[in-house]
Every structure is written in structure tokens, then in C-alpha cells.
Scaffold this active site. Sequence first.
Site, PDB file in Angstrom:
ATOM      1  N   LYS A  82       0.697  -1.189  -0.105  1.00 30.10           N
ATOM      2  CA  LYS A  82       0.036   0.087   0.052  1.00 30.10           C
ATOM      3  C   LYS A  82       0.826   1.336  -0.054  1.00 30.10           C
ATOM      4  O   LYS A  82       0.404   2.341  -0.056  1.00 30.10           O
ATOM      5  CB  LYS A  82      -1.000   0.063   1.070  1.00 30.10           C
ATOM      6  CG  LYS A  82      -1.956  -1.013   1.213  1.00 30.10           C
ATOM      7  CD  LYS A  82      -2.762  -1.208   2.476  1.00 30.10           C
ATOM      8  CE  LYS A  82      -3.827  -2.193   2.322  1.00 30.10           C
ATOM      9  NZ  LYS A  82      -3.298  -3.693   2.090  1.00 30.10           N
ATOM     10  N   ASN A 111      -1.254  -8.345   1.512  1.00 25.67           N
ATOM     11  CA  ASN A 111      -2.062  -8.922   2.596  1.00 25.67           C
ATOM     12  C   ASN A 111      -1.899 -10.175   3.070  1.00 25.67           C
ATOM     13  O   ASN A 111      -1.304 -11.090   2.519  1.00 25.67           O
ATOM     14  CB  ASN A 111      -3.368  -9.032   2.221  1.00 25.67           C
ATOM     15  CG  ASN A 111      -4.102  -7.548   1.739  1.00 25.67           C
ATOM     16  OD1 ASN A 111      -3.616  -6.695   1.164  1.00 25.67           O
ATOM     17  ND2 ASN A 111      -5.342  -7.418   2.005  1.00 25.67           N
ATOM     18  N   LEU A 164      -2.616 -13.617   5.347  1.00 24.76           N
ATOM     19  CA  LEU A 164      -3.696 -14.122   5.726  1.00 24.76           C
ATOM     20  C   LEU A 164      -3.598 -14.393   7.169  1.00 24.76           C
ATOM     21  O   LEU A 164      -2.757 -15.080   7.539  1.00 24.76           O
ATOM     22  CB  LEU A 164      -3.592 -15.490   4.794  1.00 24.76           C
ATOM     23  CG  LEU A 164      -4.247 -15.371   3.285  1.00 24.76           C
ATOM     24  CD1 LEU A 164      -3.915 -16.694   2.626  1.00 24.76           C
ATOM     25  CD2 LEU A 164      -5.516 -15.038   3.148  1.00 24.76           C
ATOM     26  N   VAL A 166      -8.932 -10.054   5.863  1.00 24.32           N
ATOM     27  CA  VAL A 166     -10.255 -10.354   5.477  1.00 24.32           C
ATOM     28  C   VAL A 166     -10.584 -11.859   5.973  1.00 24.32           C
ATOM     29  O   VAL A 166     -11.952 -12.220   6.250  1.00 24.32           O
ATOM     30  CB  VAL A 166     -10.529 -10.446   4.002  1.00 24.32           C
ATOM     31  CG1 VAL A 166     -10.298  -8.918   3.740  1.00 24.32           C
ATOM     32  CG2 VAL A 166      -9.346 -11.310   3.502  1.00 24.32           C
ATOM     33  N   ARG A 183     -13.967   1.777   0.403  1.00 21.80           N
ATOM     34  CA  ARG A 183     -14.043   2.433   1.767  1.00 21.80           C
ATOM     35  C   ARG A 183     -12.710   3.698   1.510  1.00 21.80           C
ATOM     36  O   ARG A 183     -12.089   3.507   0.309  1.00 21.80           O
ATOM     37  CB  ARG A 183     -13.655   1.829   2.830  1.00 21.80           C
ATOM     38  CG  ARG A 183     -14.543   0.573   3.231  1.00 21.80           C
ATOM     39  CD  ARG A 183     -14.167  -0.273   4.318  1.00 21.80           C
ATOM     40  NE  ARG A 183     -13.130  -0.919   3.961  1.00 21.80           N
ATOM     41  CZ  ARG A 183     -12.626  -1.893   4.793  1.00 21.80           C
ATOM     42  NH1 ARG A 183     -12.898  -2.371   6.050  1.00 21.80           N
ATOM     43  NH2 ARG A 183     -11.577  -2.838   4.281  1.00 21.80           N
TER      44      ARG A 183
END
Length: 614
Positions: free
Chosen positions: A409, A446, A448, A454, A539
Site C-alpha cells: 500500500k 495482505n 492471511l 479479511v 472505503r
Amino acid sequence: MGWRLRIPSLICFDAILINFAIIISYLVRFDGNITKPYWTNLFKLSIIATLIFLVIFYICKLYHRIWAYASTGELMTVLKSVTLGSLAVTFITYMTKFPVPRSIILLFWAFGIIFVGGSRFAWRIFVESRHHGKYPVVKNKKRILIYGAGDAGALVAREYKSHYNGSQPVIGFIDDDPKKHHLTIHGLPVLGGRENIPSLVCNYSVDEIIIAMPSVPRNSIREIVNYCKEYVASIKILPGVYQLLDGKVTINQIRPVEIEDLLGREPVRTNLKEISRYLKNKVVLVTGAGGSIGSELCRQIARVGPKKLVLLGHGENSIHKIWLELSEKFPELPLKVEIADVRDKPKLEIVFAQNKPDVVFHAAAHKHVPLMEMHPDEAVKTNVFGTKNVAEMADRSHCEIFVLISTDKAVNPSSVMGATKRMAELIIQNLFKGSDTKFVAVRFGNVLGSRGSVVPIFKEQIAKGGPVTVTHPEMTRYFMTIPEAVQLVIQAGAMAKGGEVFLLDMGEPVKIVDLATNLIKLSGFKPGEDIEIKFTGIRPGEKLFEELLTAEEGATSTRHKRIFVAKPAEIDYATLISELLELSKKQIVDGNEVFRCLQKMMPKLIHYRQEKVG
């Protein structure tokens, strides 16, 4: 039978078998009519052969094996031992000119293998037949198909047969190799290939498929799982090839398919020797040690044998938890707990002065994108100035290596969290220029299973009956497991020369909606029928897809085939220092101000936030 009596008893038993093999050999050679001179010859040969064979059997550790689990490995040991014994007998009889027909030696070799090897396997059959009676017959058990008619599948079938007292819940095998079709393994048929699964599930009322192919690539496993879950609710998997090394597998090792199995790429492997070399007997400090990444870092570092491991974190409960875990697993490892905030520079000075770390892993950060959009000032305090504080302390303390944990990011950031992590990367690249410490950053996607990711959220939503919330049908992310992320971080430290940003080849990005669909199916439900998937909209600060590199950075390979290094960004470091000074003077910082500062440092930055807001 006690251990002390076991070896003498086996030796006596083998002595009888050896002599029996000699007698049978002579009877076969002379058609049952052994003359008196050859009886004398037989008697002398039996003394020589018995002594030689028993010594060789002992040297080859034939008496130190548990024959109740005899397999091909034990058979090869018997073959080797009898062959060595026969060669030794041949050599001695030749050197002493002892008259023994060559055919006797060959017959003796063959009968020796049959009697010695056969006795071991007869014992295994006897033990297995006794064990069958110890397991209760299970009623209403599942009907199982095993996918994979190889070594692993055969072991799974044998274990189920033993566990269920011979009343086999397995109806047969599926294998994509046509050469295995219509054959049988342990009395069970190979019922065809993948295309036969729908009819087999229907005809045999199959409840569960076990995937027993531990050496098959992950992308193939994902394809198989996606196919099978269309027809059965329960899919399980034999997790790794290491279970087969000793030729044994148990039902407890077979686990449900996890979302990690569906990443579609092979797990990242690290050079453990290289890691051991730079961390062993070193003082290692981990910030954010109670978090998902920080705690796993501590676990893996502890295995290497550092001189001391310092756990630094702001949350006492999470730090206490990892401290207790490491204290139990590694009682000999010196551990130091430091409850401190990376934003508290005076406290950090005390921590570094007392512990004098050689290697620092900086995992402390605010990471949740929507929350940091609401509180950009907190993101700046922790991700920017917290990193600056820890990095400057590492520099002053002459640490050898400093590793910053960054994120994808930070590439062309659209969120405050990503922008502040990009600033953190620039800070350590600036510090490296005048420092003895090797400053590096590690950038990955990301993770896990980490807190707030998520997968745990989806699992909670499924447990409540849904709906599972996804922001956008086209949103994609790169994913990796926590151990993979940590291995990358540690490996990057081993490869550090200073100033690099390392990144991982994480395969193809995964659609979040596909991830949600797979989790629902793996939980035994039907998406859209049992569990609804609800789209909530992107978002603030989020992008539809993440990148690992900016256009200017490029990427070059490293000695690790799955790890790459980005070219350092060209920035005005005087502007960096000036903008950081301006930020430090303000109590409240809004998101747009963070991006204005970053834009001044990096004029070529693609300003995703302006495009979204404007």
C-alpha cells in the site's frame, strides 16, 4: 518382552533361521540325499555362517528396528545384511580353501532372505491382526474417496483400514493417471479420473474427498479443490510430504482444506543456514512483538538461537502472551520484555542503551486503512515518527541491521496508511547514507490470518450465518501466509547491503470475492443460497488493486528466486527533513496534508488520492 531380553531372543531366533537356511540349501542341492562327508561340511559351515551373519546383523542394526512397522526400508536392510553375510562367508571359505559348492552359497543367500525377511513381515502381519480388534467398528461413518493413488494415498487408505477395524470407509481412489485406472491398492479400486467424481458421488453417496498428493504444486491443488467442492461439502488434505518420510501417516494429520491451500503458488522457502548465520548469538530486538507479524518473527528468530531476544510492544496483553509462549518453548533463551511505545523517544533511548541490540526488526505500526483515514495524525505519529525514532536509535547504537516491515500500500499510495509507510521507507533510505547500520525495508501484500485481515472477518461472518461483506466485485489483493511474510522479512535481513526495498513474487493477485466464495464453500455452504455475499462499496483510502512497484523503481532479482529488490527512489532528502520537521510541529494532521508532504518529497508520485477526491 523387555528390551534387555528382546535382542538376545532375536539373535537366538536368527541363529535357528540361518542354520535352517543352510540345511534347506544342502537338501535342495543334493535332492534330499546328503552324504556323510557333506553333513560334516554342513556342520562346519553352519558355525562359520552363524557367527558371521549374527555379527553383520548386529552391525546393520537389524535388532534395533521395530518390526511391527516393517516396510520396504526394513526389507532393503535385510537384503543388504544377508548379501554382506553371504559375501563374507564366500570370502572366508575361499581363503581357507574350505570346500563349499558355489550353488550352496547362492541357495543359502536366497533362503536367508526368505526366512529372515519373512519372519519380520510375518510378525508385522501378526501385530496388525491383533490391533484390528482394538478399534471399535464405527457405524454411520462417512464414505470417502481418496484423490491420489500414489504412496500418500495408499498410506491414507491403510491407516483408515486399521483405524476402522477393517470396515473400510474408503470406497476407492481417484487419479488423473490413466495407467492406474482399474488397478487396486489395499483391495480398493482406482475408480477413474477427475471426470468420474460427479457420478461416483451420486452412485456411492460420497461424503468426503481426501486429497493425498503432498508433492503436487499448489496451483494444481487449487484447481483440484475448486473442482471437488462443486460436488462434496467436505474436502480434506494431507498437508506435506514430510509425513511420508518415515512411511507413516495418521488420520489426525489429515486436515480440512484451508484458504492458504488455494493461493495458487508454492510457499516461499528461505535459506535457514544463511538466516542462522546472521542471527545466531546476536541480540535481536523486535518492535510490535505482540502483533501477528511481530509474534511470528519472535517464534522464528527464537529457533535460530540468538544471544538475547528483546520483545518490545505497547500492548501488555499481547506481549505477555508471546512472552509466556516463548518461555515455555525455549526455556534456555534469554528473553527481555520492554513495554514501550515507539513514539516515546526517551524510553527508546533507555531500551537501546540497556539491551544494545545487533539486529532490529521494526514491526510496530498502525495498519488498518479505514481507521487511519479517520485518524491520520495517529498514523503519522506511529508509522512516520515511530519509525524515525527506532531507526535513529538503531543508528546511534551502531546496530548491524535494521529491517522495516512495509506494505504494498506504500506504492502510489491512495490511503493515509500507505502514505505514512512510504514516508517510513524514505526515512530509512535517508538514514542509511551516513550510517554503519544496514537499513532495509520489506514490502509485501495482505497477510492471511493476521488481525483484522479479511479471512478471520469472513470466518466470523460465516459463523453468524452471513452476509459476507465484500467492498467491490473487482477488488483484488496479493496474499501470503504469516510464516511466509516473516520468512521474507528475516531473509531480507540476511541479504541486506543497505538502502534496499525487498519485495516478494506473490504470484497472481486474488479477487476478494473469489476468496469469500471459496471460504463459504469450504465451510460447507452454498454462496448466494446459504450465505449471501453483500457488496458494500470501496472505503476511503482503498484502491481496486495494489501494486508492488512504482514505475520508477523497477525490480532486479536477488540470489533468492522469489525475492526482488526495488531501485531506491530519487528524492530530495533536504525536502524530506524539512517536511518531517513541519509535520512534527503539528498536533493534528489531516490526510490531505500527509499527501501534500509526500508529493513535495516525490514530485513524480502518482496522486491516486487527488484523482479520487477531486
